[in-house]
Design a protein around this motif. Structure first.
Motif, PDB file in Angstrom:
ATOM      1  N   ALA A  17       1.350  17.713  17.234  1.00  0.00           N
ATOM      2  CA  ALA A  17       1.868  18.813  16.424  1.00  0.00           C
ATOM      3  C   ALA A  17       2.096  18.377  14.990  1.00  0.00           C
ATOM      4  N   ALA A  18       2.565  17.145  14.810  1.00  0.00           N
ATOM      5  CA  ALA A  18       2.817  16.644  13.456  1.00  0.00           C
ATOM      6  C   ALA A  18       1.521  16.531  12.670  1.00  0.00           C
ATOM      7  N   VAL A  19       0.462  16.047  13.316  1.00  0.00           N
ATOM      8  CA  VAL A  19      -0.819  15.916  12.642  1.00  0.00           C
ATOM      9  C   VAL A  19      -1.388  17.288  12.289  1.00  0.00           C
ATOM     10  N   VAL A  20      -1.258  18.244  13.196  1.00  0.00           N
ATOM     11  CA  VAL A  20      -1.739  19.598  12.919  1.00  0.00           C
ATOM     12  C   VAL A  20      -0.959  20.213  11.766  1.00  0.00           C
ATOM     13  N   ALA A  21       0.363  19.981  11.754  1.00  0.00           N
ATOM     14  CA  ALA A  21       1.196  20.568  10.707  1.00  0.00           C
ATOM     15  C   ALA A  21       0.957  19.910   9.363  1.00  0.00           C
ATOM     16  N   ALA A  22       0.620  18.643   9.347  1.00  0.00           N
ATOM     17  CA  ALA A  22       0.441  17.910   8.093  1.00  0.00           C
ATOM     18  C   ALA A  22      -0.816  17.051   8.178  1.00  0.00           C
ATOM     19  N   PRO A  23      -2.010  17.664   8.161  1.00  0.00           N
ATOM     20  CA  PRO A  23      -3.244  16.902   8.346  1.00  0.00           C
ATOM     21  C   PRO A  23      -3.536  15.946   7.203  1.00  0.00           C
ATOM     22  N   TRP A  24      -2.859  16.100   6.052  1.00  0.00           N
ATOM     23  CA  TRP A  24      -3.098  15.213   4.923  1.00  0.00           C
ATOM     24  C   TRP A  24      -2.331  13.900   5.052  1.00  0.00           C
ATOM     25  N   ILE A  25      -1.421  13.793   6.042  1.00  0.00           N
ATOM     26  CA  ILE A  25      -0.694  12.554   6.282  1.00  0.00           C
ATOM     27  C   ILE A  25      -1.399  11.786   7.394  1.00  0.00           C
ATOM     28  N   SER A  26      -1.887  10.603   7.077  1.00  0.00           N
ATOM     29  CA  SER A  26      -2.646   9.802   8.035  1.00  0.00           C
ATOM     30  C   SER A  26      -1.740   9.254   9.133  1.00  0.00           C
ATOM     31  N   ARG A  27      -2.222   9.241  10.345  1.00  0.00           N
ATOM     32  CA  ARG A  27      -1.502   8.612  11.457  1.00  0.00           C
ATOM     33  C   ARG A  27      -2.172   7.301  11.864  1.00  0.00           C
ATOM     34  N   ALA A  28      -3.065   6.805  11.025  1.00  0.00           N
ATOM     35  CA  ALA A  28      -3.714   5.532  11.309  1.00  0.00           C
ATOM     36  C   ALA A  28      -2.736   4.386  11.033  1.00  0.00           C
ATOM     37  N   ALA A  29      -3.187   3.165  11.232  1.00  0.00           N
ATOM     38  CA  ALA A  29      -2.335   2.005  10.980  1.00  0.00           C
ATOM     39  C   ALA A  29      -1.844   2.038   9.539  1.00  0.00           C
ATOM     40  N   GLU A  30      -0.535   1.907   9.378  1.00  0.00           N
ATOM     41  CA  GLU A  30       0.071   2.076   8.071  1.00  0.00           C
ATOM     42  C   GLU A  30       0.091   0.771   7.287  1.00  0.00           C
ATOM     43  N   ALA A  31      -0.069   0.911   5.956  1.00  0.00           N
ATOM     44  CA  ALA A  31       0.145  -0.231   5.080  1.00  0.00           C
ATOM     45  C   ALA A  31       1.634  -0.564   5.051  1.00  0.00           C
ATOM     46  N   LYS A  32       1.938  -1.810   4.838  1.00  0.00           N
ATOM     47  CA  LYS A  32       3.325  -2.241   4.691  1.00  0.00           C
ATOM     48  C   LYS A  32       3.502  -2.791   3.287  1.00  0.00           C
ATOM     49  N   ALA A  33       4.700  -2.628   2.740  1.00  0.00           N
ATOM     50  CA  ALA A  33       4.970  -3.076   1.384  1.00  0.00           C
ATOM     51  C   ALA A  33       6.154  -4.032   1.379  1.00  0.00           C
ATOM     52  N   THR A  34       6.064  -5.062   0.544  1.00  0.00           N
ATOM     53  CA  THR A  34       7.149  -6.022   0.364  1.00  0.00           C
ATOM     54  C   THR A  34       7.546  -6.024  -1.110  1.00  0.00           C
ATOM     55  N   LEU A  35       8.795  -5.709  -1.394  1.00  0.00           N
ATOM     56  CA  LEU A  35       9.299  -5.716  -2.758  1.00  0.00           C
ATOM     57  C   LEU A  35       9.632  -7.152  -3.152  1.00  0.00           C
ATOM     58  N   LEU A  36       9.084  -7.595  -4.299  1.00  0.00           N
ATOM     59  CA  LEU A  36       9.272  -8.967  -4.752  1.00  0.00           C
ATOM     60  C   LEU A  36      10.313  -9.089  -5.861  1.00  0.00           C
ATOM     61  N   GLU A  37      10.386  -8.077  -6.741  1.00  0.00           N
ATOM     62  CA  GLU A  37      11.259  -8.184  -7.901  1.00  0.00           C
ATOM     63  C   GLU A  37      11.429  -6.817  -8.543  1.00  0.00           C
ATOM     64  N   THR A  38      12.623  -6.541  -9.034  1.00  0.00           N
ATOM     65  CA  THR A  38      12.874  -5.356  -9.847  1.00  0.00           C
ATOM     66  C   THR A  38      13.721  -5.781 -11.043  1.00  0.00           C
ATOM     67  N   LYS A  39      13.345  -5.323 -12.240  1.00  0.00           N
ATOM     68  CA  LYS A  39      14.127  -5.684 -13.427  1.00  0.00           C
ATOM     69  C   LYS A  39      13.915  -4.673 -14.544  1.00  0.00           C
TER      70      LYS A  39
END
Length: 393
Positions: A17-39
């Motif tokens: 149902a989620a995919v049908v409701a929002a087909p533009w959002i991928s349900r494939a393997a997701e990228a992961k992000a690591t924050l290194l620094e903010t300034k």
């Protein structure tokens, strides 16, 4: 808890149902992000810094341009400022003023063309006039409530003096969407070149050699959104095509576009939407014929405005402001040329209020990502430029 057949089927139905409701959002393997620094990277706390763009030249030099010299979000003092980094954002040069017209220069995009020219965009605005008129009326009436708390008499006088630099006719003639151009690495700059449209992060380079500028006609009667192109490395610009509005939307509710060319040749334009349906969201329109025709926009996600980047591995990255608690900036990745977008990940979430965002992102030599945005902070009290370094997996 153990998974039963019933719970498994129920969960599967929810995902479907989620995919049908929002087909533009991928349900494939997701990228992961690591924050290194903010300034904080801005160096002039006496100024309000607004609406920046970061670009990386082929020689590795980073450029950030923004609207500086300001004392508030809206005023008559805006200038186009820029600074550079030769060490991947570890340090930045002291800012330079690239352009200072006799009225408010707002936003700033920056891009290096395939021929090596630097283009910096802006637009001129008289939005401050409404605020000045209110302040002047209150001052004339000795209304100490609004004036003393919001705009002291000496500040009203300063604004009036700036306003008086031009006549009414001259101020109207100043309104426009502009670009300045450098062919010597930013040491010298051209006079202003009209660009037909404007958008905060400026134009992009296409593979066929043209420059494409997705934006809005700010000062025309129609105020259409669409794309303009340049075939002479930014020296002149021509209107190419309008992007259609969705049913029940008004084009006047569309703002602040940015585009990217995917590896398969599709050109993607994302749009800040303020129509009743999906208000506060980013919409997306696509072109498969070089920008001559565009699809009806579709909603992508809450957050605005967005900046688009094609990574070296041909994935697309959209970074965008998040103007509800927790205030900050977020990003998504597409692995299928913009057809679908992965789940969002957080770049920053410590904002004081919604006066922030307009993030733009570049990919550094080692694959690290660097995002720059503006943000109002408790100290210093005026908006600053912030930077995050982070990595995708």
């Amino acid at each position: 808890m153990p998974t039963t057949r019933r719970s498994f089927l129920a969960r599967s139905a929810q995902l479907t149902a989620a995919v049908v409701a929002a087909p533009w959002i991928s349900r494939a393997a997701e990228a992961k992000a690591t924050l290194l620094e903010t300034k904080v990277i801005s160096q002039q706390p006496e100024f309000y810094h607004g609406w920046p763009t970061v670009a990386r030249r082929r020689n590795g030099e980073l450029w950030v341009s923004w609207s500086g010299g300001r004392e508030s979000h809206v005023d008559p003092f805006g200038q186009v400022h820029a600074m550079t980094s030769r060490d991947e954002g570890a340090t930045w040069s002291f800012p330079r003023v690239l352009l200072d017209s006799a009225t408010d220069d707002r936003d700033s995009g920056v891009v290096e063309t395939a021929k090596g020219a630097l283009l910096v965009t802006t637009f001129t605005s008289l939005a401050y006039e409404t605020h000045l008129q209110k302040a002047s009326v209150f001052e004339d009436l000795k209304d100490t409530g609004w004036v003393s708390k919001r705009m002291p008499a000496e500040q009203v006088a300063k604004w009036q003096a700036a306003h008086a630099r031009l006549t009414d006719a001259e101020r109207k003639a100043e309104l426009g969407e502009w670009l300045i151009r450098s062919t010597d690495g930013g040491r010298s700059w051209s006079t202003r070149i009209p660009t037909v449209v404007n958008s905060p992060h400026g134009p992009i380079q296409l593979n066929d050699g043209r420059l494409l500028y997705a934006g809005k006609q700010l000062w025309s009667k129609e105020r259409k959104i669409g794309v303009a192109v340049s075939a002479d490395d930014g020296l002149s610009w021509q209107w190419l095509a309008e992007i259609p509005a969705r049913k029940d939307d008004k084009a006047s509710g569309y703002h602040e576009l940015h585009a990217v060319e995917a590896a398969n040749g599709t050109i993607i334009a994302q749009i800040r939407n303020h129509n009743p349906a999906n208000t506060g969201w980013t919409l997306q329109s696509d072109s498969t014929d070089g920008g001559r025709t565009w699809s009806e926009p579709r909603p992508i996600c809450y957050g605005l405005p967005s900046h688009l980047l094609r990574l070296r591995d041909h994935r697309l990255l959209m970074s965008y402001g998040y103007r509800r608690a927790p205030y900050g900036n977020r990003a998504r990745v597409s692995a299928d040329h913009g057809r679908t977008w992965g789940e969002e990940f957080v770049i920053s979430a410590d904002g004081m209020n919604g006066d922030l965002g307009y993030p733009s992102t570049v990919e550094l030599a080692d694959g690290t990502l660097l995002t720059v945005w503006y943000e109002t902070m408790a100290q210093p009290k005026l908006a600053v430029l912030r930077q995050a370094k982070w990595r995708l997996a």
